[in-house]
Design a protein around this motif. Structure first.
Motif, PDB file in Angstrom:
ATOM      1  N   ILE A   1      -2.581  -0.907   0.978  1.00 20.37           N
ATOM      2  CA  ILE A   1      -1.320   0.282   0.420  1.00 20.37           C
ATOM      3  C   ILE A   1      -1.027   0.985   2.051  1.00 20.37           C
ATOM      4  O   ILE A   1      -1.344   0.957   2.759  1.00 20.37           O
ATOM      5  N   GLY A   2       0.379   1.176   1.777  1.00 23.00           N
ATOM      6  CA  GLY A   2       1.203   1.874   2.837  1.00 23.00           C
ATOM      7  C   GLY A   2       1.728   2.929   2.402  1.00 23.00           C
ATOM      8  O   GLY A   2       2.236   3.520   1.731  1.00 23.00           O
TER       9      GLY A   2
ATOM     10  N   GLY B   1      -0.904  10.280   0.372  1.00 23.87           N
ATOM     11  CA  GLY B   1      -0.462   9.874  -0.899  1.00 23.87           C
ATOM     12  C   GLY B   1      -1.598   7.911  -0.939  1.00 23.87           C
ATOM     13  O   GLY B   1      -2.093   8.359  -1.837  1.00 23.87           O
ATOM     14  N   TYR B   2      -2.085   7.547   0.396  1.00 27.02           N
ATOM     15  CA  TYR B   2      -3.655   7.060  -0.443  1.00 27.02           C
ATOM     16  C   TYR B   2      -4.580   7.940  -0.747  1.00 27.02           C
ATOM     17  O   TYR B   2      -4.607   7.072  -1.746  1.00 27.02           O
ATOM     18  N   ASN B   3      -4.311   8.833  -0.282  1.00 25.39           N
ATOM     19  CA  ASN B   3      -6.223   9.220  -1.061  1.00 25.39           C
ATOM     20  C   ASN B   3      -5.889  10.260  -2.819  1.00 25.39           C
ATOM     21  O   ASN B   3      -5.959   9.618  -3.138  1.00 25.39           O
ATOM     22  N   ARG B   4      -4.556  10.484  -2.846  1.00 26.18           N
ATOM     23  CA  ARG B   4      -3.909  10.787  -4.231  1.00 26.18           C
ATOM     24  C   ARG B   4      -3.768   9.481  -5.550  1.00 26.18           C
ATOM     25  O   ARG B   4      -4.396   9.633  -6.159  1.00 26.18           O
ATOM     26  N   ALA B   5      -3.498   8.011  -4.424  1.00 26.53           N
ATOM     27  CA  ALA B   5      -3.343   6.983  -5.120  1.00 26.53           C
ATOM     28  C   ALA B   5      -5.083   6.837  -5.802  1.00 26.53           C
ATOM     29  O   ALA B   5      -5.215   5.606  -6.467  1.00 26.53           O
TER      30      ALA B   5
ATOM     31  N   PHE C   1       9.001  13.442  -3.578  1.00 33.28           N
ATOM     32  CA  PHE C   1       7.035  13.117  -3.974  1.00 33.28           C
ATOM     33  C   PHE C   1       7.155  11.964  -3.088  1.00 33.28           C
ATOM     34  O   PHE C   1       7.202  11.730  -2.252  1.00 33.28           O
ATOM     35  N   GLU C   2       5.867  12.022  -3.226  1.00 30.21           N
ATOM     36  CA  GLU C   2       4.570  11.146  -2.788  1.00 30.21           C
ATOM     37  C   GLU C   2       4.287   9.445  -3.295  1.00 30.21           C
ATOM     38  O   GLU C   2       4.166   9.678  -4.452  1.00 30.21           O
ATOM     39  N   MET C   3       4.451   8.722  -2.924  1.00 29.69           N
ATOM     40  CA  MET C   3       4.630   6.897  -3.099  1.00 29.69           C
ATOM     41  C   MET C   3       4.187   5.979  -1.883  1.00 29.69           C
ATOM     42  O   MET C   3       3.966   6.757  -0.936  1.00 29.69           O
ATOM     43  N   VAL C   4       3.036   5.306  -2.198  1.00 31.67           N
ATOM     44  CA  VAL C   4       2.957   4.549  -1.524  1.00 31.67           C
ATOM     45  C   VAL C   4       3.432   3.048  -1.987  1.00 31.67           C
ATOM     46  O   VAL C   4       3.385   2.728  -3.516  1.00 31.67           O
ATOM     47  N   ASP C   5       3.444   1.726  -1.337  1.00 32.98           N
ATOM     48  CA  ASP C   5       3.944   0.867  -1.634  1.00 32.98           C
ATOM     49  C   ASP C   5       1.923  -0.006  -1.663  1.00 32.98           C
ATOM     50  O   ASP C   5       1.291   0.511  -0.388  1.00 32.98           O
ATOM     51  N   ALA C   6       1.823  -0.776  -2.804  1.00 23.96           N
ATOM     52  CA  ALA C   6       0.312  -1.418  -2.877  1.00 23.96           C
ATOM     53  C   ALA C   6       0.051  -2.010  -3.674  1.00 23.96           C
ATOM     54  O   ALA C   6      -0.174  -2.461  -4.973  1.00 23.96           O
TER      55      ALA C   6
END
Length: 309
Positions: free
Chosen positions: A140-141, A146-150, A117-122
């Motif tokens: 966003i980390g 991941g940043y762009n998808r979020a 999975f792609e994941m970010v802490d936001a």
């Protein structure tokens, strides 16, 4: 309105509910899970679908967004036997908006990557008023991908999105931001207390300092004395936009991070003690700006009976 992506939202409390409200208003299909029946009922009222488990909420979601209290909760939500990593559909984008310790954020991200999975802490800034207004700031980390998808669902809930760095960096930035907020509220509370005892009117202090070199968010937008800012919690008997208990949690995170990196944070340590006194004195669920009443002597010492060491 054209239906956009399916969102599974885990954690429907003071922050999660208004965030879901904006997602629904912007055309997202929102399913949600929370341990509180009242929170699930509120989700249904805004057109969302309440679910009885995390697995039910996430099984067909394009995005999974979480907003839960601590690192322990984040790890349980994602890594638990009934958690996101075991039940989300392949390819779902994972976004944790909680404020937690950096180590937990990195551990959950690593587990997500291992599960493909792609994941970010936001984590977010702005507290409940910004969540209600749809004006949150997201730190966003994660990876650039991941940043762009979020970004698409985050745009429904906020107005500023900053890619801070790799996994865990969003939490690091949030800890630093809230450390400043916690210290600032203590500082402006001391200033307002001194000004009052010198015979100065709160409104006058507000009008002058907000135009001078001493201005800060804790005063301008979140003034801890009733009156100057009608929308601030102090003007509503300190009903929480961001509770003293949550500020104490964040200040403790700052001290944990400082200890692990050998950073000197004496002022933050002193501020942490004030929030500990508030929580120990029975004010955990009131807004953290009530620290002004503690500093100014308006909270009776009788409410501070518990051990604060």
């Amino acid at each position: 309105m054209e239906m956009l992506h399916k969102i599974a939202f885990i954690g429907l409390g003071n922050m999660g509910h208004p965030m879901c409200t904006h997602l629904a208003r912007n055309g997202f299909s929102v399913s949600g899970y929370d341990i509180s029946p009242e929170a699930l009922s509120r989700l249904k009222q805004i057109g969302g679908t309440p679910c009885t488990s995390i697995a039910e909420a996430v099984h067909d979601a394009d995005y999974v967004i979480s907003m839960v209290p601590t690192g322990r909760h984040v790890r349980e939500v994602y890594e638990g036997a009934e958690g996101v990593l075991k039940h989300a559909r392949p390819g779902a984008m994972l976004i944790d908006c909680s404020t937690v310790d950096i180590e937990s954020a990195k551990a959950v991200n690593a587990a997500a990557v291992a599960a493909n999975f792609e994941m970010v802490d936001a984590p977010v800034s702005g507290a409940q008023p910004a969540a209600i207004a749809g004006r949150l700031i997201f730190m966003i980390g994660g990876t650039e991908e991941g940043y762009n998808r979020a970004i698409p669902p985050l745009k429904a809930m906020g107005h500023t999105f900053v890619h801070i760095g790799p996994a865990g960096c969003g939490q690091a930035m949030k800890i630093c931001n809230n450390m400043m907020t916690g210290m600032s509220m203590v500082a402006i509370s001391e200033v307002l207390t001194l000004a009052e005892r010198l015979g100065l009117d709160h409104q006058t202090v507000y009008d002058v300092v907000t135009k001078g070199s001493g201005n800060c968010w804790a005063l301008q937008a979140y003034c801890p004395v009733p009156g100057p800012v009608p929308t601030s919690p102090s003007s509503n008997d300190y009903a929480p936009g961001f509770s003293a208990e949550m500020m104490l949690k964040d200040m403790r995170l700052s001290q944990q991070a400082a200890a692990s990196s050998s950073a000197a944070t004496a002022l933050a340590g002193a501020a942490t003690a004030f929030y500990q006194m508030l929580v120990a004195g029975g004010h955990a669920d009131r807004d953290f700006s009530i620290v002004y009443k503690l500093i100014s002597g308006r909270l009776s010492s009788e409410t501070l009976k518990k051990d604060v060491t």
